[in-house]
Design an enzyme around this catalytic site. Structure first.
Site, PDB file in Angstrom:
ATOM      1  N   GLY A   8       0.823  -1.199   0.000  1.00  0.00           N
ATOM      2  CA  GLY A   8       0.000   0.000   0.000  1.00  0.00           C
ATOM      3  C   GLY A   8       0.855   1.246   0.000  1.00  0.00           C
ATOM      4  CB  THR A  10       0.591   4.305   4.607  1.00  0.00           C
ATOM      5  OG1 THR A  10      -0.040   5.442   4.039  1.00  0.00           O
ATOM      6  CG2 THR A  10       1.202   4.688   5.950  1.00  0.00           C
ATOM      7  CB  ILE A  12       4.514  -3.579   2.882  1.00  0.00           C
ATOM      8  CG1 ILE A  12       5.022  -2.570   1.848  1.00  0.00           C
ATOM      9  CG2 ILE A  12       4.527  -4.992   2.292  1.00  0.00           C
ATOM     10  CD1 ILE A  12       6.461  -2.802   1.419  1.00  0.00           C
ATOM     11  CB  VAL A  13      -0.733  -5.720   4.823  1.00  0.00           C
ATOM     12  CG1 VAL A  13      -1.362  -6.764   5.739  1.00  0.00           C
ATOM     13  CG2 VAL A  13      -1.192  -4.323   5.212  1.00  0.00           C
ATOM     14  CG  ASP A 109      -5.977  -1.666  -3.002  1.00  0.00           C
ATOM     15  OD1 ASP A 109      -6.233  -1.477  -4.203  1.00  0.00           O
ATOM     16  OD2 ASP A 109      -5.984  -0.746  -2.165  1.00  0.00           O
ATOM     17  CG  ASP A 129      -8.963  -1.657   2.055  1.00  0.00           C
ATOM     18  OD1 ASP A 129      -8.500  -1.513   3.207  1.00  0.00           O
ATOM     19  OD2 ASP A 129      -8.321  -2.185   1.137  1.00  0.00           O
ATOM     20  CB  THR A 132      -3.102   5.721   2.193  1.00  0.00           C
ATOM     21  OG1 THR A 132      -2.002   4.933   2.660  1.00  0.00           O
ATOM     22  CG2 THR A 132      -2.634   7.145   1.963  1.00  0.00           C
ATOM     23  CB  THR A 184      -7.271  20.983  21.817  1.00  0.00           C
ATOM     24  OG1 THR A 184      -7.525  22.303  22.288  1.00  0.00           O
ATOM     25  CG2 THR A 184      -6.882  21.046  20.349  1.00  0.00           C
TER      26      THR A 184
END
Length: 254
Positions: A8, A10, A12-13, A109, A129, A132, A184
């Site tokens: 991906g 962001t 890697i799975v 994906d 899904d 990112t 905040t």
């Protein structure tokens, strides 16, 4: 047993799967600056951490939305396991009928999770899904992928908020106890998490209205476990969906 890898933007799975059994799921940071050897060392270390001998692996499969890394990680995996690794893409059978304006533009994906969801759950479906980007894919009663929607991901939204508002700091993503924040950080958490949950609820309602029927809704992805419990719609959380899909596609192309 096979090694399944999804690259991906962001993370890697990766994980090892055999039939319906998932031995582990781990994430590595996606880094286009790494070499093939560096990725091979990372993959080798993960397999050793979970005590998976390379001889137990019959092969592997890779899906990717980062073209620059697809072949590099594929070669790294082959170097580690010493077996052929397949790539999800043209020439590989998936069993998914895609009917959109340009089927070639559907990310691998999205194809993988749709294949898994079709195999596991009743049709028609909305598949969420959360990576990112947050993607919502629709598969109709006939098992045809007919399109979907793409939303800014939870982390993208948070990073954009923090980077453009000088007084707001980065914070860990966890649901606040109340919708109405009293400081905040809780205000930001509520806006990001409950705001995304409300957006998903609203999109599901509109998609079902357009479909003219109720759908099975399935969610996966790294941030789904944070946001989905805050949704009001009935949503199945399946964090193994991606690896299940890779396993199914591997079997179809054995």
């Amino acid at each position: 047993m096979i090694l399944a890898i999804d690259i991906g933007n962001t993370n890697i799975v990766l994980g090892c799967v055999e039939g319906k059994k998932t031995y582990f799921i781990e994430r590595l940071s996606t880094d286009q600056g790494k070499t093939e050897l560096e990725y091979a060392i990372s993959l080798k270390n993960v397999l050793e951490l979970y005590q998976i001998p390379r001889d137990d692996l019959e092969g592997g499969i890779v899906s990717s939305v980062v073209p620059q890394l697809t072949d590099l990680v594929k070669r790294a995996a082959e170097k580690v396991i010493g077996k052929p690794v397949k790539t999800v893409g043209p020439g590989l059978k998936t069993g998914l009928n895609i009917q959109i304006d340009d089927p070639a533009t559907v990310g691998s994906d999205l194809v993988v999770v749709a294949v898994a969801a079709m195999n596991e759950y009743p049709l028609p479906q909305i598949i969420i899904d959360m990576g990112t980007a947050t993607t919502m894919s629709v598969v109709n009663q006939k098992g045809t992928f007919i399109g979907g929607a793409v939303l800014p991901g939870v982390r993208i939204s948070l990073d954009a908020l923090a980077s453009n508002c000088a007084m707001l700091n980065q914070l860990q993503l966890k649901a606040p106890k109340k919708i109405i924040g009293r400081n905040t950080n809780d205000c930001m958490r509520s806006g990001i998490i409950n705001g995304n949950a409300a957006c998903i609820d609203g999109m599901i309602e509109r998609m079902e209205e357009e479909m003219g029927c109720e759908c099975t809704v399935v969610a996966t992805g790294g941030l789904s476990s944070v946001v989905i419990p805050c949704c009001k719609k009935k949503i199945i959380l399946d964090e193994d969906l991606l690896l299940k899909g890779l396993q199914i596609i591997y079997e179809k192309n054995r």
